[in-house]
Design a protein around this motif. Sequence first.
Motif, PDB file in Angstrom:
ATOM      1  N   GLY A  40       0.781  -1.224   0.000  1.00  0.00           N
ATOM      2  CA  GLY A  40       0.000   0.000   0.000  1.00  0.00           C
ATOM      3  C   GLY A  40       0.815   1.277   0.000  1.00  0.00           C
ATOM      4  O   GLY A  40       0.260   2.364   0.204  1.00  0.00           O
ATOM      5  N   ARG A  41       2.102   1.170  -0.222  1.00  0.00           N
ATOM      6  CA  ARG A  41       2.959   2.359  -0.202  1.00  0.00           C
ATOM      7  C   ARG A  41       3.695   2.513  -1.528  1.00  0.00           C
ATOM      8  O   ARG A  41       3.670   1.633  -2.392  1.00  0.00           O
ATOM      9  CB  ARG A  41       3.981   2.246   0.933  1.00  0.00           C
ATOM     10  N   GLY A  42       4.373   3.643  -1.665  1.00  0.00           N
ATOM     11  CA  GLY A  42       5.211   3.839  -2.846  1.00  0.00           C
ATOM     12  C   GLY A  42       6.538   3.121  -2.688  1.00  0.00           C
ATOM     13  O   GLY A  42       6.848   2.577  -1.643  1.00  0.00           O
ATOM     14  N   LEU A  43       7.320   3.117  -3.749  1.00  0.00           N
ATOM     15  CA  LEU A  43       8.619   2.468  -3.709  1.00  0.00           C
ATOM     16  C   LEU A  43       9.635   3.345  -2.983  1.00  0.00           C
ATOM     17  O   LEU A  43       9.583   4.568  -3.068  1.00  0.00           O
ATOM     18  CB  LEU A  43       9.127   2.193  -5.127  1.00  0.00           C
TER      19      LEU A  43
ATOM     20  N   ARG B   9      -5.429  10.153  -1.965  1.00  0.00           N
ATOM     21  CA  ARG B   9      -4.831   8.847  -1.713  1.00  0.00           C
ATOM     22  C   ARG B   9      -5.714   7.743  -2.260  1.00  0.00           C
ATOM     23  O   ARG B   9      -5.222   6.701  -2.691  1.00  0.00           O
ATOM     24  CB  ARG B   9      -4.625   8.643  -0.217  1.00  0.00           C
ATOM     25  N   TYR B  35       3.599   6.663 -12.941  1.00  0.00           N
ATOM     26  CA  TYR B  35       3.553   5.227 -13.150  1.00  0.00           C
ATOM     27  C   TYR B  35       2.156   4.708 -12.827  1.00  0.00           C
ATOM     28  O   TYR B  35       1.433   5.273 -12.004  1.00  0.00           O
ATOM     29  CB  TYR B  35       4.524   4.496 -12.211  1.00  0.00           C
ATOM     30  N   GLN B  37       0.520   1.052 -11.443  1.00  0.00           N
ATOM     31  CA  GLN B  37       0.892  -0.246 -10.894  1.00  0.00           C
ATOM     32  C   GLN B  37      -0.353  -1.086 -10.661  1.00  0.00           C
ATOM     33  O   GLN B  37      -1.214  -0.719  -9.849  1.00  0.00           O
ATOM     34  CB  GLN B  37       1.679  -0.102  -9.592  1.00  0.00           C
ATOM     35  N   LEU B  91       1.262   6.056  -9.305  1.00  0.00           N
ATOM     36  CA  LEU B  91       2.402   6.527  -8.531  1.00  0.00           C
ATOM     37  C   LEU B  91       3.085   7.687  -9.241  1.00  0.00           C
ATOM     38  O   LEU B  91       3.274   7.656 -10.455  1.00  0.00           O
ATOM     39  CB  LEU B  91       3.426   5.412  -8.338  1.00  0.00           C
ATOM     40  N   GLY B 104       6.031   8.945  -4.393  1.00  0.00           N
ATOM     41  CA  GLY B 104       4.956   9.310  -3.489  1.00  0.00           C
ATOM     42  C   GLY B 104       4.196   8.066  -3.048  1.00  0.00           C
ATOM     43  O   GLY B 104       4.485   6.961  -3.506  1.00  0.00           O
ATOM     44  N   PRO B 105       3.202   8.237  -2.171  1.00  0.00           N
ATOM     45  CA  PRO B 105       2.456   7.090  -1.650  1.00  0.00           C
ATOM     46  C   PRO B 105       1.479   6.498  -2.656  1.00  0.00           C
ATOM     47  O   PRO B 105       0.993   5.393  -2.462  1.00  0.00           O
ATOM     48  CB  PRO B 105       1.705   7.682  -0.454  1.00  0.00           C
ATOM     49  N   ARG B 108      -4.806   5.219  -5.086  1.00  0.00           N
ATOM     50  CA  ARG B 108      -5.468   3.968  -5.443  1.00  0.00           C
ATOM     51  C   ARG B 108      -6.800   4.295  -6.091  1.00  0.00           C
ATOM     52  O   ARG B 108      -7.700   4.838  -5.439  1.00  0.00           O
ATOM     53  CB  ARG B 108      -5.679   3.081  -4.225  1.00  0.00           C
TER      54      ARG B 108
END
Lengths: 110, 112
Positions: A40-43, B9, B35, B37, B91, B104-105, B108
């Motif tokens: 649930g997080r970024g890289l 978010r 990006y 994902q 992302l 960044g976080p 979704r």
Amino acid sequence: SQQGEEDPQALSIQEGENATMNCSYKTSINNLQWYRQNSGRGLVHLILIRSNEREKHSGRLRVTLDTSKKSSSLLITASRAADTASYFCAGNSGNTPLVFGKGTRLSVIA
Amino acid sequence: EAGVVQSPRYKIIEKKQPVAFWCNPISGHNTLYWYRQNLGQGPELLIRYENEEAVDDSQLPKDRFSAERLKGVDSTLKIQPAELGDSAVYLCASSVQYNEQFFGPGTRLTVL
């Protein structure tokens, strides 16, 4: 572009054990980068190894690079539950973008 | 130092609706990336900016996706109209030239 392909796809180990992940790529690179992604997080960037380097250390991380085999490995020593994450590699060839593989999903069991 | 900021978010929309994502990169980072994902996959580059210029958008589905980085700082990624297959995490990352990227976080997106 340089796609990194990680192996294995999934790895499960006990806390305290070492974890080794491998990466292969296809053409010449200037550097290879490893990233971690928690659920649930970024890289998060872990380490960068340049094409003229063979080994690099950062804390509990050890990265090797073999340009003749077009491969790299990431070793995490004395693993912890907090190391549970997906790990990605990607090669960089100057101004071409990084291309990530599917990653290795590491599970560290306490 | 503040990291890469993304908003929202989470976003849930119905298909055919428009949606926009916003990214504020790390100060001084001239290169910005978007990006996508999908679950169980690595990030797939959609578009890359050097300052205001989009230097790589070959993977951006241009019929429905658009992006801009007007002043070379913040960036917006838009989808119009959204399709079910667009459900993913989007992302944003930034870097100084082509060194390590800071992510960044993510946002979704769920398309119903």
